[in-house]
Design a protein around this motif. Structure first.
Motif, short mmCIF file in Angstrom:
data_model
loop_
_atom_site.label_atom_id
_atom_site.label_comp_id
_atom_site.label_asym_id
_atom_site.label_seq_id
_atom_site.Cartn_x
_atom_site.Cartn_y
_atom_site.Cartn_z
N ASP B 118 -0.49 -8.50 34.47
CA ASP B 118 0.06 -7.17 34.27
C ASP B 118 -0.98 -6.19 33.75
O ASP B 118 -1.08 -5.06 34.22
N ALA B 119 -1.71 -6.65 32.75
CA ALA B 119 -2.68 -5.75 32.12
C ALA B 119 -3.70 -5.27 33.14
O ALA B 119 -4.04 -4.09 33.20
N VAL B 120 -4.18 -6.20 33.94
CA VAL B 120 -5.20 -5.84 34.91
C VAL B 120 -4.62 -4.94 36.01
O VAL B 120 -5.21 -3.92 36.37
N ALA B 121 -3.46 -5.31 36.51
CA ALA B 121 -2.88 -4.52 37.60
C ALA B 121 -2.49 -3.13 37.13
O ALA B 121 -2.69 -2.14 37.83
N ALA B 122 -1.97 -3.03 35.92
CA ALA B 122 -1.56 -1.71 35.43
C ALA B 122 -2.76 -0.90 34.97
O ALA B 122 -2.74 0.32 35.03
N ASP B 123 -3.78 -1.59 34.51
CA ASP B 123 -5.01 -0.91 34.15
C ASP B 123 -4.78 0.13 33.07
O ASP B 123 -5.27 1.26 33.16
N GLY B 124 -4.02 -0.23 32.07
CA GLY B 124 -3.61 0.74 31.08
C GLY B 124 -4.51 0.87 29.86
O GLY B 124 -4.24 1.68 28.99
N ALA B 125 -5.55 0.08 29.77
CA ALA B 125 -6.43 0.14 28.61
C ALA B 125 -7.89 0.09 29.05
O ALA B 125 -8.19 -0.37 30.15
N ASP B 126 -8.76 0.57 28.19
CA ASP B 126 -10.19 0.49 28.50
C ASP B 126 -10.76 -0.86 28.12
O ASP B 126 -11.75 -1.32 28.69
N GLY B 127 -10.14 -1.46 27.11
CA GLY B 127 -10.71 -2.71 26.61
C GLY B 127 -9.63 -3.65 26.12
O GLY B 127 -8.49 -3.24 25.87
N LEU B 128 -10.01 -4.89 26.00
CA LEU B 128 -9.05 -5.92 25.63
C LEU B 128 -9.72 -6.91 24.68
O LEU B 128 -10.82 -7.38 24.94
N ILE B 129 -9.03 -7.18 23.59
CA ILE B 129 -9.50 -8.22 22.68
C ILE B 129 -8.50 -9.37 22.75
O ILE B 129 -7.32 -9.20 22.48
N MET B 130 -9.00 -10.52 23.13
CA MET B 130 -8.14 -11.71 23.19
C MET B 130 -8.46 -12.56 21.97
O MET B 130 -9.57 -13.05 21.83
N VAL B 131 -7.48 -12.75 21.11
CA VAL B 131 -7.72 -13.49 19.88
C VAL B 131 -7.16 -14.91 19.98
O VAL B 131 -5.95 -15.09 20.19
N ASP B 132 -8.03 -15.87 19.86
CA ASP B 132 -7.62 -17.28 19.88
C ASP B 132 -6.78 -17.63 21.09
O ASP B 132 -5.84 -18.43 21.00
N LEU B 133 -7.10 -17.02 22.22
CA LEU B 133 -6.37 -17.31 23.45
C LEU B 133 -7.37 -17.76 24.52
O LEU B 133 -7.95 -16.94 25.21
N PRO B 134 -7.56 -19.06 24.63
CA PRO B 134 -8.52 -19.57 25.61
C PRO B 134 -8.08 -19.18 27.02
O PRO B 134 -6.90 -19.23 27.36
N LEU B 135 -9.04 -18.79 27.84
CA LEU B 135 -8.74 -18.35 29.20
C LEU B 135 -9.10 -19.44 30.19
O LEU B 135 -10.16 -20.06 30.09
N ASP B 136 -8.24 -19.68 31.16
CA ASP B 136 -8.66 -20.62 32.19
C ASP B 136 -9.50 -19.87 33.22
O ASP B 136 -9.65 -18.65 33.17
N GLU B 137 -10.06 -20.64 34.16
CA GLU B 137 -10.96 -20.07 35.17
C GLU B 137 -10.38 -18.86 35.89
O GLU B 137 -10.99 -17.80 36.00
N LEU B 138 -9.16 -19.04 36.36
CA LEU B 138 -8.51 -18.00 37.14
C LEU B 138 -8.30 -16.73 36.30
O LEU B 138 -8.62 -15.61 36.73
N GLU B 139 -7.80 -16.92 35.10
CA GLU B 139 -7.55 -15.77 34.22
C GLU B 139 -8.85 -15.03 33.94
O GLU B 139 -8.90 -13.79 33.97
#
Lengths: 338, 338
Positions: B118-139
């Motif tokens: 959603d975040a990527v498709a909506a493109d509503g922010a300039d930046g993103l901080i992911m806290v303690d959320l490991p990302l898999d390859e696809l993400e």
DNA sequence: CTGAAAGCGCTTACAG
DNA sequence: CTGAAAGCGCTTACAG
């Protein structure tokens, strides 16, 4: 990427319209579930949108519609147990309802005044939750004139709906409990001495404390009243002061659990025991109160956030605004500290 | 309200232009501090804007400029000491730099996946901080293709800058300290048994614990390893289990302070004393660790938020992105629990 | 039930 | 140094 995607490669409503062979107006209506769209058309549009991974551009729809689906929440500080509970409660309902949550920490009256002026002038949110931030006359009227709907939590404003607890009753309840346990010399650890935000909660709890003592025929002794600034350290310091009194209290009412934790530490540091030498009761229902064995008046903090957010959403979706002061019930939880 | 104010009575850039007798283009340039505006013009515009209490409409300037000045921050949960510290740190720098902070709680892998899409498709922010959320390859690759700049905190992603601590070293440090205090039979309270988010931190701390024991010539005893789910209750339960062992540990390393608090409570409940019967060390530098007398490895959590936000702002303002893994130093704070 | 067109309030080349 | 105009990507009457 489709040929007509936007500046940054996102699919636009035009891409979807082209893929579904309809106008952008129809795409807009279909995707938002508005009436007067043929089932077959809607399906075609939905499929096209899905396969293009299309989401409406937030800024564009906000500008065009005049609604942001953003809720702003202002708290005095973020790194405090109390406010993170409120935040968690609010976030849960808002994300569930499809709103974004924007947060601000507003620590001083100057920041609060600036925050309100900016928020209103920029008009960037549909709604605002003010947590434990008392509004002065001017601020309230600035807010009242804005497009934003406002709900306050923790304090009443007179002009907006609010979610509160009965702080006077909390004070009474605490004293009643200690009295029933046989205590007659009851101290209190209250809020700040000079609170620039004019936070009303501590005062109300002190009033309840004094009222209840008086109604039990006990004179209120100013020597037993200390200030603890709502911090663990403040609670500890104040408790140490009380312990130095020659006629020290046998029980202490701390108006927050964190101050109570500090007080418990102070008692132990003096080689005294809780509750044998000094009984302690707090207010909050802090996560750690159970493990600490702290008797507390649980005010169901997360519910404050839930209720405030819920009411705000209801208002935004058209519910009549009433000068409602939603009151959350508090619960005495007795543990080993009293 | 001026005649040409917008739908909801706000002053618009046109009002300011009219009041200052210039074009809207000049107003825009003046107010944003762009060059090539005569000093006298700029002053006139500034005055007009001030007297009209004008602020640019956020959605309009976002749509026109393509920049939102919004930073999104995603955390697993909001009502936890750790995450509210991170949040507080990030909020302080972002508000200072003129960014809005939008928060989301992302509790499960499904929510995380949805959030990212959603975040990527909506493109509503300039930046993103992911806290303690490991990302898999696809993400990670979905995020990498987006316009948003990403910084992770607490975990490394390989593809984005991150702010981390050396969790293996934390495990070693804890064991070293207990070893120096004379302990040879050292238990551990670690993270979740089945963690759907695949959080790497607990594993790393366990590795450090095991490595250090081994290098001291101590065999790792699986019976001394319990799971505590990062909660006070979990810590307490696990400690109770360890205390029931016939050959129980003389010291325990809890990989978070909250679990350590639970463990301390369990020890006391068994009429045993900390540190005499069981020594306990935690990790975090929790507000309450001082008052609880808990030895801890302070990981300066607020700084994680500060650093992540600072780096993100730097990147957004044009700093070169490096595959930087900013490491926050941890500090052993010795108190009475060991 | 659907589409063409205006408009939301800004920013940004471009021209002068 | 300044302005006219196009454009950002949507929504919303309005007409049919």
């Amino acid at each position: 990427m489709s040929a007509s995607s936007d500046r940054r490669g996102r699919a636009t409503i035009e891409d979807v319209a082209a893929a579904a062979a309809v106008s952008v107006a129809t795409v807009s209506r279909s995707l938002r579930g508005l009436p007067n769209v043929a089932k077959s058309t809607r399906d075609r549009v939905t499929d096209a949108a899905t396969s293009l991974n299309y989401r409406p551009h937030p800024s564009a729809s906000r500008l065009a519609s005049g609604q942001t689906r953003i809720i702003e929440i202002a708290v005095p500080v973020l790194n405090s147990w109390y406010f993170s509970e409120v935040l968690a409660g609010a976030e849960a309902v808002l994300s569930e309802c499809g709103y974004s949550l924007s947060i601000s920490a507003v620590a001083s009256p100057e920041e609060r005044e600036k925050f309100i002026r900016d928020a209103v002038a920029a008009d960037g949110a549909d709604g605002l939750i003010m947590v434990d931030l008392p509004l002065d006359e001017l601020e309230a009227s600035v807010l009242a004139e804005s497009r934003m709907r406002v709900v306050t939590a923790g304090v009443e404003s007179g002009r907006f709906e609010s979610v509160v607890v009965d702080n006077v009753e909390i004070g009474r309840k605490a004293v009643r409990h200690l009295f029933e346990r046989g205590h007659r010399r009851i101290g209190i650890l209250s809020g700040q001495s000079d609170d620039p935000l004019h936070f009303t909660v501590p005062g109300d709890r002190v009033v309840g404390y004094a009222e209840q003592l008086t109604s039990f025929g006990i004179e209120v002794d100013p020597a037993l009243s200390c200030v603890g600034n709502f911090s663990v350290d403040g609670g500890k310091e104040s408790m140490l002061t009380l312990l130095r009194l020659e006629d020290r209290p046998t029980a202490v009412f701390a108006i927050s659990d964190e101050m109570a934790f500090g007080a418990m530490a102070a008692v132990r540091e003096n080689q005294l025991s809780v509750p044998h030498d000094v009984a302690i009761i707090g207010v909050d229902g802090h996560d750690l109160s159970e493990v600490m064995g702290l008797t507390t008046i649980d005010q169901h903090v997360e519910d404050h956030g839930v209720m405030a957010a819920r009411r705000l959403v209801e208002i935004l979706e058209g519910a009549a605004e009433s000068p409602l002061h939603l009151e959350i019930e508090t619960t005495l939880v007795v543990r080993s500290s009293t």
